[in-house]
Write a protein that holds these residues in place. Sequence first.
Motif, PDB file in Angstrom:
ATOM      1  N   ALA A  34      25.224 -12.914 -25.097  1.00  0.00           N
ATOM      2  CA  ALA A  34      26.415 -12.996 -24.252  1.00  0.00           C
ATOM      3  C   ALA A  34      26.789 -14.441 -23.938  1.00  0.00           C
ATOM      4  CB  ALA A  34      26.196 -12.213 -22.958  1.00  0.00           C
ATOM      5  N   GLU A  35      25.785 -15.301 -23.871  1.00  0.00           N
ATOM      6  CA  GLU A  35      26.020 -16.716 -23.564  1.00  0.00           C
ATOM      7  C   GLU A  35      26.244 -17.564 -24.816  1.00  0.00           C
ATOM      8  OE1 GLU A  35      22.592 -17.742 -21.249  1.00  0.00           O
ATOM      9  OE2 GLU A  35      23.219 -16.481 -19.572  1.00  0.00           O
ATOM     10  N   GLY A  36      26.248 -16.928 -25.983  1.00  0.00           N
ATOM     11  CA  GLY A  36      26.495 -17.649 -27.225  1.00  0.00           C
ATOM     12  C   GLY A  36      25.310 -18.429 -27.761  1.00  0.00           C
ATOM     13  N   GLU A  37      24.128 -18.132 -27.262  1.00  0.00           N
ATOM     14  CA  GLU A  37      22.909 -18.805 -27.729  1.00  0.00           C
ATOM     15  C   GLU A  37      22.270 -17.981 -28.839  1.00  0.00           C
ATOM     16  OE1 GLU A  37      20.315 -20.005 -24.526  1.00  0.00           O
ATOM     17  OE2 GLU A  37      22.036 -20.260 -23.192  1.00  0.00           O
ATOM     18  N   ASP A  38      22.989 -17.912 -29.942  1.00  0.00           N
ATOM     19  CA  ASP A  38      22.583 -17.046 -31.050  1.00  0.00           C
ATOM     20  C   ASP A  38      21.230 -17.407 -31.644  1.00  0.00           C
ATOM     21  OD1 ASP A  38      25.085 -15.945 -30.615  1.00  0.00           O
ATOM     22  OD2 ASP A  38      26.005 -16.984 -32.303  1.00  0.00           O
ATOM     23  N   SER A  39      20.934 -18.688 -31.754  1.00  0.00           N
ATOM     24  CA  SER A  39      19.659 -19.088 -32.365  1.00  0.00           C
ATOM     25  C   SER A  39      18.476 -18.658 -31.500  1.00  0.00           C
ATOM     26  CB  SER A  39      19.620 -20.589 -32.627  1.00  0.00           C
ATOM     27  OG  SER A  39      19.742 -21.305 -31.427  1.00  0.00           O
ATOM     28  N   VAL A  40      18.653 -18.669 -30.183  1.00  0.00           N
ATOM     29  CA  VAL A  40      17.586 -18.213 -29.287  1.00  0.00           C
ATOM     30  C   VAL A  40      17.393 -16.706 -29.453  1.00  0.00           C
ATOM     31  CG1 VAL A  40      16.855 -17.976 -26.884  1.00  0.00           C
ATOM     32  CG2 VAL A  40      17.989 -20.072 -27.636  1.00  0.00           C
ATOM     33  N   ALA A  41      18.499 -15.971 -29.475  1.00  0.00           N
ATOM     34  CA  ALA A  41      18.430 -14.516 -29.664  1.00  0.00           C
ATOM     35  C   ALA A  41      17.769 -14.179 -30.995  1.00  0.00           C
ATOM     36  CB  ALA A  41      19.827 -13.905 -29.600  1.00  0.00           C
ATOM     37  N   GLN A  42      18.122 -14.930 -32.035  1.00  0.00           N
ATOM     38  CA  GLN A  42      17.561 -14.700 -33.368  1.00  0.00           C
ATOM     39  C   GLN A  42      16.046 -14.901 -33.363  1.00  0.00           C
ATOM     40  OE1 GLN A  42      19.818 -16.736 -36.324  1.00  0.00           O
ATOM     41  NE2 GLN A  42      18.222 -16.598 -37.856  1.00  0.00           N
ATOM     42  N   GLU A  43      15.586 -15.962 -32.723  1.00  0.00           N
ATOM     43  CA  GLU A  43      14.150 -16.240 -32.670  1.00  0.00           C
ATOM     44  C   GLU A  43      13.414 -15.163 -31.872  1.00  0.00           C
ATOM     45  OE1 GLU A  43      10.727 -17.958 -33.753  1.00  0.00           O
ATOM     46  OE2 GLU A  43      12.695 -18.563 -34.468  1.00  0.00           O
ATOM     47  N   LEU A  44      13.993 -14.737 -30.753  1.00  0.00           N
ATOM     48  CA  LEU A  44      13.364 -13.680 -29.947  1.00  0.00           C
ATOM     49  C   LEU A  44      13.324 -12.365 -30.724  1.00  0.00           C
ATOM     50  CD1 LEU A  44      14.910 -14.404 -26.427  1.00  0.00           C
ATOM     51  CD2 LEU A  44      12.526 -14.739 -27.129  1.00  0.00           C
ATOM     52  N   LEU A  45      14.397 -12.059 -31.430  1.00  0.00           N
ATOM     53  CA  LEU A  45      14.416 -10.836 -32.238  1.00  0.00           C
ATOM     54  C   LEU A  45      13.330 -10.874 -33.309  1.00  0.00           C
ATOM     55  CD1 LEU A  45      18.225 -10.185 -32.659  1.00  0.00           C
ATOM     56  CD2 LEU A  45      16.539  -8.562 -31.747  1.00  0.00           C
ATOM     57  N   ARG A  46      13.211 -11.999 -33.979  1.00  0.00           N
ATOM     58  CA  ARG A  46      12.187 -12.124 -35.022  1.00  0.00           C
ATOM     59  C   ARG A  46      10.797 -11.888 -34.433  1.00  0.00           C
ATOM     60  NH1 ARG A  46      11.558 -14.029 -40.017  1.00  0.00           N
ATOM     61  NH2 ARG A  46       9.567 -14.936 -40.590  1.00  0.00           N
ATOM     62  N   MET A  47      10.535 -12.530 -33.312  1.00  0.00           N
ATOM     63  CA  MET A  47       9.231 -12.399 -32.661  1.00  0.00           C
ATOM     64  C   MET A  47       8.964 -10.940 -32.276  1.00  0.00           C
ATOM     65  SD  MET A  47       7.739 -14.556 -29.381  1.00  0.00           S
ATOM     66  CE  MET A  47       9.389 -14.817 -28.828  1.00  0.00           C
ATOM     67  N   LEU A  48       9.963 -10.268 -31.734  1.00  0.00           N
ATOM     68  CA  LEU A  48       9.774  -8.875 -31.324  1.00  0.00           C
ATOM     69  C   LEU A  48       9.594  -7.942 -32.524  1.00  0.00           C
ATOM     70  CD1 LEU A  48      12.206  -8.393 -28.321  1.00  0.00           C
ATOM     71  CD2 LEU A  48       9.734  -8.074 -28.340  1.00  0.00           C
ATOM     72  N   VAL A  49      10.407  -8.126 -33.539  1.00  0.00           N
ATOM     73  CA  VAL A  49      10.294  -7.254 -34.719  1.00  0.00           C
ATOM     74  C   VAL A  49       8.912  -7.410 -35.347  1.00  0.00           C
ATOM     75  CG1 VAL A  49      11.151  -6.800 -37.056  1.00  0.00           C
ATOM     76  CG2 VAL A  49      12.773  -7.140 -35.186  1.00  0.00           C
ATOM     77  N   VAL A  50       8.473  -8.648 -35.532  1.00  0.00           N
ATOM     78  CA  VAL A  50       7.166  -8.913 -36.150  1.00  0.00           C
ATOM     79  C   VAL A  50       6.040  -8.271 -35.356  1.00  0.00           C
ATOM     80  CG1 VAL A  50       5.481 -10.752 -36.599  1.00  0.00           C
ATOM     81  CG2 VAL A  50       7.847 -11.020 -37.345  1.00  0.00           C
ATOM     82  N   ASN A  51       6.123  -8.339 -34.029  1.00  0.00           N
ATOM     83  CA  ASN A  51       5.013  -7.895 -33.190  1.00  0.00           C
ATOM     84  C   ASN A  51       5.143  -6.465 -32.670  1.00  0.00           C
ATOM     85  OD1 ASN A  51       3.166 -10.281 -32.935  1.00  0.00           O
ATOM     86  ND2 ASN A  51       5.141 -11.205 -32.479  1.00  0.00           N
ATOM     87  N   THR A  52       6.194  -5.772 -33.093  1.00  0.00           N
ATOM     88  CA  THR A  52       6.332  -4.367 -32.688  1.00  0.00           C
ATOM     89  C   THR A  52       6.444  -3.492 -33.935  1.00  0.00           C
ATOM     90  OG1 THR A  52       8.735  -4.631 -32.354  1.00  0.00           O
ATOM     91  CG2 THR A  52       7.304  -4.882 -30.406  1.00  0.00           C
ATOM     92  N   VAL A  53       7.639  -3.170 -34.364  1.00  0.00           N
ATOM     93  CA  VAL A  53       7.827  -2.193 -35.437  1.00  0.00           C
ATOM     94  C   VAL A  53       7.718  -2.752 -36.846  1.00  0.00           C
ATOM     95  CG1 VAL A  53       9.209  -0.667 -33.992  1.00  0.00           C
ATOM     96  CG2 VAL A  53      10.348  -2.401 -35.354  1.00  0.00           C
ATOM     97  N   GLY A  54       8.006  -4.033 -37.034  1.00  0.00           N
ATOM     98  CA  GLY A  54       7.964  -4.642 -38.365  1.00  0.00           C
ATOM     99  C   GLY A  54       9.297  -4.536 -39.096  1.00  0.00           C
ATOM    100  N   PHE A  55       9.493  -5.433 -40.054  1.00  0.00           N
ATOM    101  CA  PHE A  55      10.744  -5.491 -40.804  1.00  0.00           C
ATOM    102  C   PHE A  55      10.985  -4.228 -41.624  1.00  0.00           C
ATOM    103  CE2 PHE A  55       9.599 -10.062 -40.443  1.00  0.00           C
ATOM    104  CZ  PHE A  55      10.692 -10.467 -39.685  1.00  0.00           C
ATOM    105  N   ALA A  56       9.959  -3.756 -42.323  1.00  0.00           N
ATOM    106  CA  ALA A  56      10.115  -2.603 -43.207  1.00  0.00           C
ATOM    107  C   ALA A  56      10.482  -1.341 -42.440  1.00  0.00           C
ATOM    108  CB  ALA A  56       8.840  -2.382 -44.005  1.00  0.00           C
ATOM    109  N   ALA A  57       9.933  -1.169 -41.255  1.00  0.00           N
ATOM    110  CA  ALA A  57      10.221   0.036 -40.478  1.00  0.00           C
ATOM    111  C   ALA A  57      11.608  -0.008 -39.839  1.00  0.00           C
ATOM    112  CB  ALA A  57       9.164   0.223 -39.387  1.00  0.00           C
ATOM    113  N   LEU A  58      12.073  -1.181 -39.458  1.00  0.00           N
ATOM    114  CA  LEU A  58      13.358  -1.295 -38.779  1.00  0.00           C
ATOM    115  C   LEU A  58      14.535  -1.352 -39.749  1.00  0.00           C
ATOM    116  CD1 LEU A  58      14.674  -1.550 -35.983  1.00  0.00           C
ATOM    117  CD2 LEU A  58      14.502  -4.035 -36.228  1.00  0.00           C
ATOM    118  N   SER A  59      14.322  -1.896 -40.924  1.00  0.00           N
ATOM    119  CA  SER A  59      15.417  -2.159 -41.855  1.00  0.00           C
ATOM    120  C   SER A  59      16.235  -0.933 -42.286  1.00  0.00           C
ATOM    121  CB  SER A  59      14.908  -2.920 -43.073  1.00  0.00           C
ATOM    122  OG  SER A  59      13.958  -2.169 -43.765  1.00  0.00           O
ATOM    123  N   PRO A  60      15.652   0.245 -42.504  1.00  0.00           N
ATOM    124  CA  PRO A  60      16.476   1.380 -42.924  1.00  0.00           C
ATOM    125  C   PRO A  60      17.569   1.746 -41.910  1.00  0.00           C
ATOM    126  CG  PRO A  60      14.181   1.850 -43.364  1.00  0.00           C
ATOM    127  CD  PRO A  60      14.222   0.595 -42.547  1.00  0.00           C
TER     128      PRO A  60
END
Length: 100
Positions: A34-60
């Motif tokens: 919402a604040e336009g800090e896309d790179s921060v959101a991107q990094e947080l998303l990467r960290m969460l995906v890696v440490n929770t469901v994983g890329f392969a499970a989320l991608s479909p």
Amino acid sequence: MELTQDFEVGINERIQRDRALSEALLGEIDETLAEGEDSVAQELLRMLVVNTVGFAALSPSLSMTGDELKTALAHDAQTNPASLSDIASALKLALGVSAS
């Protein structure tokens, strides 16, 4: 400033065991987008995906491959805010977190 290895490992371990932290980080992702800090959101998303469901499970649910999702969330990727928002929504659904 770059995070130290020990700090990153500690955060990753905490995400894996503390659902409340994952939910709080998802809220933070919404705020950063919402604040336009896309790179921060991107990094947080990467960290969460890696440490929770994983890329392969989320991608479909995003109609992409795990490798495409991994590339979209890479440190040097120029992913647009709408795509980041879609990834955040898919992650919320995968984790059973209500959308905000």
